[in-house]
Design a protein around this motif. Structure first.
Motif, PDB file in Angstrom:
ATOM      1  N   LYS A  19       0.836  -1.201   0.000  1.00  0.00           N
ATOM      2  CA  LYS A  19       0.000   0.000   0.000  1.00  0.00           C
ATOM      3  C   LYS A  19       0.872   1.254   0.000  1.00  0.00           C
ATOM      4  O   LYS A  19       1.992   1.244   0.520  1.00  0.00           O
ATOM      5  N   ARG A  20       0.283   2.334  -0.521  1.00  0.00           N
ATOM      6  CA  ARG A  20       1.042   3.578  -0.631  1.00  0.00           C
ATOM      7  C   ARG A  20       0.232   4.746  -0.079  1.00  0.00           C
ATOM      8  O   ARG A  20      -0.993   4.713  -0.073  1.00  0.00           O
ATOM      9  N   PHE A  21       0.962   5.779   0.331  1.00  0.00           N
ATOM     10  CA  PHE A  21       0.310   7.045   0.699  1.00  0.00           C
ATOM     11  C   PHE A  21       1.231   8.176   0.239  1.00  0.00           C
ATOM     12  O   PHE A  21       2.443   7.993   0.073  1.00  0.00           O
ATOM     13  N   ASP A  22       0.639   9.328   0.024  1.00  0.00           N
ATOM     14  CA  ASP A  22       1.424  10.481  -0.447  1.00  0.00           C
ATOM     15  C   ASP A  22       0.789  11.768   0.091  1.00  0.00           C
ATOM     16  O   ASP A  22      -0.203  12.261  -0.454  1.00  0.00           O
ATOM     17  N   GLY A  50       1.944   8.079  11.577  1.00  0.00           N
ATOM     18  CA  GLY A  50       1.052   9.150  11.153  1.00  0.00           C
ATOM     19  C   GLY A  50       1.797  10.489  11.259  1.00  0.00           C
ATOM     20  O   GLY A  50       2.352  10.800  12.317  1.00  0.00           O
ATOM     21  N   ILE A  51       1.822  11.257  10.189  1.00  0.00           N
ATOM     22  CA  ILE A  51       2.540  12.535  10.172  1.00  0.00           C
ATOM     23  C   ILE A  51       1.545  13.651  10.490  1.00  0.00           C
ATOM     24  O   ILE A  51       0.491  13.761   9.855  1.00  0.00           O
ATOM     25  N   ILE A  52       1.905  14.459  11.477  1.00  0.00           N
ATOM     26  CA  ILE A  52       1.059  15.599  11.866  1.00  0.00           C
ATOM     27  C   ILE A  52       1.583  16.840  11.161  1.00  0.00           C
ATOM     28  O   ILE A  52       2.765  17.195  11.283  1.00  0.00           O
ATOM     29  N   TYR A  53       0.715  17.526  10.409  1.00  0.00           N
ATOM     30  CA  TYR A  53       1.091  18.753   9.689  1.00  0.00           C
ATOM     31  C   TYR A  53       0.380  19.947  10.315  1.00  0.00           C
ATOM     32  O   TYR A  53      -0.730  19.814  10.853  1.00  0.00           O
ATOM     33  N   ILE A  62      -3.293  18.745  11.255  1.00  0.00           N
ATOM     34  CA  ILE A  62      -4.069  17.693  10.598  1.00  0.00           C
ATOM     35  C   ILE A  62      -3.157  16.508  10.293  1.00  0.00           C
ATOM     36  O   ILE A  62      -1.965  16.671  10.043  1.00  0.00           O
ATOM     37  N   ILE A  63      -3.735  15.285  10.345  1.00  0.00           N
ATOM     38  CA  ILE A  63      -3.046  14.073   9.913  1.00  0.00           C
ATOM     39  C   ILE A  63      -3.731  13.590   8.638  1.00  0.00           C
ATOM     40  O   ILE A  63      -4.925  13.253   8.641  1.00  0.00           O
ATOM     41  N   PHE A  64      -2.994  13.550   7.541  1.00  0.00           N
ATOM     42  CA  PHE A  64      -3.589  13.137   6.270  1.00  0.00           C
ATOM     43  C   PHE A  64      -3.616  11.617   6.142  1.00  0.00           C
ATOM     44  O   PHE A  64      -4.539  11.057   5.544  1.00  0.00           O
ATOM     45  N   THR A  65      -2.585  10.957   6.681  1.00  0.00           N
ATOM     46  CA  THR A  65      -2.492   9.496   6.560  1.00  0.00           C
ATOM     47  C   THR A  65      -2.075   8.892   7.891  1.00  0.00           C
ATOM     48  O   THR A  65      -1.125   9.364   8.522  1.00  0.00           O
ATOM     49  N   ASP A  66      -2.776   7.868   8.310  1.00  0.00           N
ATOM     50  CA  ASP A  66      -2.402   7.088   9.497  1.00  0.00           C
ATOM     51  C   ASP A  66      -2.381   5.621   9.069  1.00  0.00           C
ATOM     52  O   ASP A  66      -3.434   5.011   8.850  1.00  0.00           O
TER      53      ASP A  66
END
Length: 285
Positions: A19-22, A50-53, A62-66
């Motif tokens: 799986k991928r995320f961007d 999970g990256i917090i921006y 906001i976290i776009f991907t977890d």
């Protein structure tokens, strides 16, 4: 020689079947910075992230991907980065198929290490730059690889915290400021470009504005001043030769003595000279 800075870094090697995320696609239309990490641990290994921006325009996070949603884990750690701080170093270890350790150091000195030191070591730091826009490949229970954009630190941050690097990272800022200053100078009023008549009129306006009622009163007094103490022979008065027409009174002697001088003519000439002097004095004031 200056170190060449890449546009992005890669941690680990991923499988195309995973799986991928961007996150880069989701932050491209805004001004975001990494404000923290959520790290999921299972059996001392990183199993999710999970990256917090933070949106720098409004401060919202906001976290776009977890990657660990609906997955099991034994521990969750959160590493927070203040709004006035940025990632300086990313380091850790990875195998061919997963990320085993992730370490982070910020410019303020804040640091944390997650996972175990097993596999191939990596270490990335580019002075004056930071990391953002994460993308990656993962599968259930592990992170196979991560990629981060490498971005120049904001001008304000460099100016206040890394001032020796400011001219290196932003060499055109001083030139732009100089050009703006020169443009501002060109936009100021240049009296040399005005016509002679305009300059004279401007001077007259200034002179009139500086004249007050007391000066006007003094100019009237000048007309009444007695000039008996003036040596008229030493006063340089330029006059145009002109014919004077006199109206003779009934007592005027039309046949003056040949070798004499009519006193009434002398008074008239003296009056003319004094009148011209008065005019010049008024014009000078």
């Amino acid at each position: 020689m200056l170190q060449k800075v890449p546009s992005q870094i890669s941690l680990g090697v991923g499988s195309y079947s995973s799986k991928r995320f961007d996150d880069k696609l989701k932050i491209k239309n805004g001004d975001f910075k990494i404000a923290g990490f959520k790290i999921y641990i299972s059996n001392n290994k990183i199993c999710g992230i999970g990256i917090i921006y933070q949106n720098k325009a409004n401060g919202r996070k906001i976290i776009f991907t977890d990657t660990s949603q609906n997955q099991k884990y034994s521990a969750l750690y959160e590493f927070k980065i203040p709004s006035n701080d940025y990632i300086q170093v990313i380091f850790g270890y990875c195998d061919d198929d997963q990320l085993n350790q992730l370490g982070i150091i910020t410019y303020s000195g804040k640091q944390e290490i997650f996972g175990i030191d097993k596999g191939t070591k990596f270490n990335y730091m580019f002075m004056g730059y930071t990391f953002s826009g994460c993308s990656g490949i993962f599968r259930q229970g592990s992170i196979e690889s991560l990629n981060f954009q490498v971005l120049k630190l904001p001008k304000d941050y460099v100016f206040h915290n890394l001032s020796p690097l400011f001219d290196i990272l932003y060499p055109n800022i001083l030139e732009e400021n100089t050009q703006n200053s020169e443009q501002s100078d060109q936009n100021t009023l240049n009296l040399s470009e005005l016509s002679d008549q305009s300059v004279e009129n401007a001077s007259e306006i200034i002179d009139y504005q500086s004249t007050n009622q007391e000066q006007i009163s003094q100019s009237n007094d000048i007309k009444k001043k007695e000039y008996s103490e003036f040596d008229l022979q030493q006063v340089n008065v330029e006059r145009r030769p002109q014919q004077q027409q006199f109206i003779y009174g009934p007592n005027y002697n039309r046949n003056p003595q040949r070798n004499g001088f009519d006193p009434s003519v002398r008074q008239i000439r003296a009056g003319i000279i004094i009148g011209e002097i008065i005019v010049k004095l008024i014009l000078r004031h």
